[in-house]
Design an enzyme around this catalytic site. Structure first.
Site, PDB file in Angstrom:
ATOM      1  N   CYS A   1       0.842  -1.201   0.000  1.00 37.08           N
ATOM      2  CA  CYS A   1       0.000   0.000   0.000  1.00 37.08           C
ATOM      3  C   CYS A   1       0.873   1.245   0.000  1.00 37.08           C
ATOM      4  CB  CYS A   1      -0.934   0.007   1.202  1.00 37.08           C
ATOM      5  SG  CYS A   1      -1.991   1.463   1.274  1.00 37.08           S
TER       6      CYS A   1
ATOM      7  N   CYS B   1      -0.336   4.055   2.454  1.00 35.63           N
ATOM      8  CA  CYS B   1      -0.102   3.834   3.880  1.00 35.63           C
ATOM      9  C   CYS B   1       1.374   3.941   4.232  1.00 35.63           C
ATOM     10  CB  CYS B   1      -0.616   2.455   4.290  1.00 35.63           C
ATOM     11  SG  CYS B   1      -2.360   2.176   3.987  1.00 35.63           S
ATOM     12  N   ASP B   2       2.201   3.277   3.464  1.00 30.48           N
ATOM     13  CA  ASP B   2       3.594   3.081   3.853  1.00 30.48           C
ATOM     14  C   ASP B   2       4.584   3.996   3.141  1.00 30.48           C
ATOM     15  OD1 ASP B   2       2.566   1.045   5.415  1.00 30.48           O
ATOM     16  OD2 ASP B   2       2.890  -0.476   3.888  1.00 30.48           O
TER      17      ASP B   2
END
Length: 529
Positions: A347, A350-351
């Site tokens: 992701c 997200c990361d």
């Protein structure tokens, strides 16, 4: 200095009416810019509360900046280290309400189980403001800490505490620590956390589910297809059950949604929350945090199919609708499993922030891979995109944008063969080029974007599947087993899109209803006068 925009102030002012007991915002601040921002945020919140919330900067927490939300004259509290905005703004609002005494929306049995936990539980959750899965974990642990004074929780913005992130080797979020040791990573709900803390909870939940009366329609999966099927079934007056490992499914991991007709722009978490609310507006028995393990189909016309859950529980239903969706496809190369969450990620939203100023690679030249590369190029020092074929498969408009970026290298005919690391985190990637030779690139992270796999392994040997694992359905969403239907990304329906999955879920529900009303009437169902 004022922190909140007028629209957020309006939202907060509306929520303040639900405050019960007085609340103290106790901050530990420095002279840095982030501390100034947090001071402005907390002062804004206090000013909107009509005197119910008091701000103090006399905190003595080890993390600067941070703040505690504490119920006045009580030990009930939660803590945020860093700035809880972005996707975590909702977590902040819920924490204010719950600490003040507004009851969390938790199943009564779960609430009782939380209050009964005995021990010393100090949780720390590392999040990023762009992570869509982090709020579920933060909100779950905050709610648990409000219900049980032996549970303490601090939510930490990894962007504000880079030294901790580097020391712990965190490369993906959410990451949860319990009493200083790794506890879990990835999205979790309260049921998942309780299962790790209280092993007997799984058996108790299974025993309770075994006593459930048979359903008319049992839906497996709570993504767009499953949610639509549940609403349509309930509206028909059918006894409807929904096995919901998580509402939204793969949609939860989608950042921007701009092709959902009538809604010009939304995102995965908001759409998933709307799906859950719509389902719960109807008489649907939601069975949360459960995963199907086996389908036992009846051979008797009008008989009961059985779904065996991983918890050991068995549910019975006259019809079943399979809407299990799909998940990220893995590379299946050496190093991928070893370095997952330590440099291997799926992701970028997200990361991505954890790789600021670092070189990374993206595998996959379709829309997902190119979109991820464009997104990451704004954060990292350099992105290498690897496509195993001779040409990118993404839409032309995305390719044009990609080629305009100065810090992107595109490698075609590049097959990833190994992800390398130093035992702690990713250090590089090996690929086989069009020349048949192995090549190496130094990267700190690898984002895998090579498509999806249907979640149907548990169905092998029951319904007919294609060689790719998709459930074979006809134009009425019927599978090879009478009374068992399927819809959404797990099926052979072309074009895996949210709007299509919803339509297919509705169609499957209508087909199940049509199947039920055409079953022969048995004597027990005929009312005698």
């Amino acid at each position: 200095m004022p922190m909140l925009q007028d629209d957020l102030k309006t939202q907060l002012r509306a929520y303040m009416q639900y405050l019960r007991d007085d609340v103290v915002l106790e901050a530990t601040l420095g002279s840095d810019d982030r501390s100034v921002e947090i001071r402005g945020l907390l002062e804004d919140i206090a000013s909107l509360s009509s005197g119910k919330i008091t701000f103090s900067d006399s905190g003595q927490d080890k993390r600067v900046p941070s703040f505690v939300i504490r119920r006045a004259n009580s030990d009930v509290q939660v803590c945020f280290a860093g700035l809880p905005l972005g996707h975590e703004f909702t977590s902040l609002v819920l924490a204010l309400l719950q600490v003040s005494g507004h009851p969390p929306k938790i199943d009564a049995d779960q609430a009782e189980q939380i209050r009964a936990l005995d021990g010393d539980f100090h949780f720390e959750t590392y999040f990023s403001q762009s992570c869509q899965n982090c709020p579920d974990v933060v909100q779950a642990l905050n709610a648990m800490s409000v219900l049980n004074p032996k549970i303490h929780h601090t939510a930490i913005d990894g962007a504000d505490f880079q030294d901790e992130v580097e020391k712990l080797g965190i490369r993906s979020v959410p990451q949860v620590y319990l009493n200083g040791k790794p506890f879990a990573s990835g999205r979790m709900e309260i049921a998942d956390i309780l299962a790790k803390l209280d092993a007997s909870s799984v058996a108790r939940a299974a025993e309770k589910l075994n006593d459930a009366a048979p359903f008319d329609v049992l839906i497996i999966g709570a993504g767009p297809a499953g949610s639509a099927a549940a609403v349509y079934s309930a509206r028909k007056g059918l006894r409807t059950g929904l096995v919901a490992e998580r509402f939204g499914g793969q949609v939860m991991d989608t950042a921007g949604i701009e092709n959902f007709i009538s809604v010009p722009e939304t995102d995965g978490p908001h759409l998933s929350a709307a799906l859950e609310k719509h389902v719960r507006d109807y008489d649907v028995q939601v069975i949360p945090s459960q995963k199907a393990a086996k389908l036992v189909a009846t051979k008797e016309t009008g008989g009961l199919h059985q779904i065996v859950l991983e918890s050991g529980a068995t549910l019975k239903s006259r019809t079943v609708i399979l809407t299990t969706g799909a998940r990220w496809r893995h590379l299946g190369v050496p190093g991928e499993d070893e370095y997952r969450t330590k440099g291997v990620a799926y992701c970028p939203h997200c990361d991505g922030p954890f790789y600021k100023g670092r070189p990374v690679a993206v595998t996959g030249g379709g829309n997902s891979g190119v979109e991820a590369t464009i997104d990451l190029a704004n954060i990292v020092s350099h992105v290498t995109l690897l496509q195993r074929g001779a040409h990118l498969k993404a839409d032309k408009v995305l390719q044009d944008k990609l080629m305009s970026l100065p810090n992107v290298t595109v490698l075609t005919e590049a097959l990833t063969t190994k992800i390398e690391g130093d035992g702690k985190e990713v250090t590089g990637l090996t690929y086989r080029g069009g020349d048949g030779q192995s090549h190496h690139i130094d990267v700190d992270g690898v984002f895998v974007q090579i498509g999806l796999l249907p979640n149907t392994e548990w169905l092998r040997g029951t319904v007919d599947l294609t060689q790719y694992g998709e459930i074979v359905i006809n134009d009425h969403c019927a599978t090879s087993i009478p009374g068992v239907f399927a819809a959404g990304d797990a099926t052979t329906v072309p074009y895996k899109q949210i709007v299509i999955a919803m339509g297919e879920g509705a169609k499957a529900s209508l087909a199940a209803f049509d199947y039920l009303i055409r079953l022969p009437v048995v004597a027990a169902e005929v009312e005698t006068v």
